[in-house]
Design an enzyme around this catalytic site. Structure first.
Site, mmCIF file in Angstrom:
data_model
loop_
_atom_site.group_PDB
_atom_site.id
_atom_site.type_symbol
_atom_site.label_atom_id
_atom_site.label_comp_id
_atom_site.label_asym_id
_atom_site.label_seq_id
_atom_site.Cartn_x
_atom_site.Cartn_y
_atom_site.Cartn_z
ATOM 1 N N VAL A 104 0.839 -1.212 0.000
ATOM 2 C CA VAL A 104 0.000 0.000 0.000
ATOM 3 C C VAL A 104 0.868 1.254 0.000
ATOM 4 O O VAL A 104 0.371 2.352 0.210
ATOM 5 C CB VAL A 104 -0.946 -0.011 1.240
ATOM 6 N N HIS A 120 -4.534 -4.130 -2.369
ATOM 7 C CA HIS A 120 -4.918 -3.759 -1.004
ATOM 8 C C HIS A 120 -5.020 -2.251 -0.803
ATOM 9 O O HIS A 120 -5.014 -1.792 0.337
ATOM 10 C CB HIS A 120 -3.909 -4.347 -0.005
ATOM 11 N N CYS A 150 -20.449 14.087 4.802
ATOM 12 C CA CYS A 150 -21.486 13.402 5.603
ATOM 13 C C CYS A 150 -21.130 13.312 7.071
ATOM 14 O O CYS A 150 -21.905 12.801 7.873
ATOM 15 C CB CYS A 150 -21.716 11.987 5.046
ATOM 16 N N ASN A 213 12.476 -14.835 -2.575
ATOM 17 C CA ASN A 213 12.267 -14.587 -1.147
ATOM 18 C C ASN A 213 13.426 -15.245 -0.411
ATOM 19 O O ASN A 213 13.689 -16.429 -0.631
ATOM 20 C CB ASN A 213 10.931 -15.206 -0.707
#
Ligand code: BV8
Ligand code: ZN
Length: 247
Positions: A104, A120, A150, A213
């Site tokens: 993100v 995400h 709102c 990885n």
């Protein structure tokens, strides 16, 4: 690099269709803590799964809002690393490369990547929690400010645990996994669904699956190639080897 790396280079020389799924490990070398790293300082006593949920936000909006303010600051101070830049180079070399991220932090875009599929969301975007839309002016401190339309609390535009992923992003990721020839899973523990399902979908569609990885994950035994090293080293090495093979 080993024989597995050479076989991978040989496969990539024919410019197959690529799909790349990245996780927090790709941003680790930019100094952005991964999701399962021990959190630092104030946040050491919380697990991300406890904070990144609608329930946590409802229970303690100020804590969750300030956690994201802290992470937004971390990300703002971070720079894309060699792994992010190598993925941009791969996008330039492969006409058909879907870049899918669980992250993100927006670092792929800041490195120059285009058409990034954000599964995400993105921590830099703030939206109304009741769906009025994005909000650019907000105070990052204290309690979440009210939506100017709102009055509902503002929230980060990220997908929390228990929330559905953006349908368009997930559909694009499913399409990429189903149609690619080679699927890269880079810097992810392959634990969070439905993102972790993508390499498995690619595998059942007949793609070659490559994991990058330094640690073993649940995907490692299923991958055709497991390059157990940091993405900031392997991805630039891939680009360099491809350029040398093409010379
Ligand atoms: C969903 C945004 C349908 C927020 C994130 C019970 C109730 C509800 C849902 C579930 C449930 N049980 C299971 C689920 C499904 C759940 C899930 O998968 N849970 C897991 C924990 C089991 N998924 C969901 O809830 C998803 N929604 O399913 O909706 C639904 C609806 C209602 C009810 C049921 C289902 C939503 C998931 C999205 C959550 N949001 N992020 C925020 O960031 O604050 S996920 C979060 O984890 C981050 O995005 C992160 O990217 C992602 C995955 O983690 P990784 O990226 O893999 O990071 P991690 O730290 O784990 O690993 C880093 C890896 O990098 C390590 O392997 C390490 O070795 C490696 N590494 C380190 N350094 C390097 C490196 N690799 C390469 N180079 C290096 N240098
Ligand atoms: Zn609103």
């Amino acid at each position: 690099m080993d024989a597995s790396f050479d076989q991978l280079i040989a496969r990539l020389r024919s410019k197959p269709r690529l799909a790349v799924l990245t996780g927090a490990g790709v941003s680790a070398e930019s100094g952005v803590p991964t999701f399962r790293d021990a959190q630092t300082g104030l946040w050491a006593r919380y697990r991300p799964e406890e904070l990144a949920t609608p329930e946590a936000f409802a229970r303690n909006p100020r804590l969750v809002w300030e956690w994201y303010a802290w992470r937004r600051q971390l990300v703002a101070e971070a720079q894309p690393n060699a792994g992010h830049r190598a993925l941009v180079s791969l996008q330039q070399r492969f006409a058909d490369l879907a870049l899918i991220t669980q992250n993100v932090d927006g670092l792929h875009q800041r490195a120059g990547a285009h058409d990034v599929i954000e599964l995400h969301g993105n921590i830099a975007r703030i939206v109304c929690s009741r769906g009025c839309g994005p909000c650019s002016e907000f105070d990052p401190r204290g309690a979440p400010p009210p939506c100017p339309h709102c009055g509902a609390p503002l929230r980060p535009d990220v997908v929390w645990f228990g929330e559905n992923l953006p349908p368009d992003a997930l559909a694009a990721a499913h399409e990429a996994a189903a149609s690619c020839d080679v699927f890269f899973s880079v810097g992810t523990s392959s634990l969070v669904y439905p993102a972790a399902d993508l390499p498995r979908r690619a595998l059942s569609a007949g793609a070659m699956v490559v994991e990058i990885n330094p640690q073993e994950t649940a995907l490692t035994p299923l991958a055709h190639h497991a390059l157990q090293a940091c993405s900031g080293r392997v991805l630039p090495a891939l680009v360099e080897a491809l350029d040398m093979a093409a010379a």
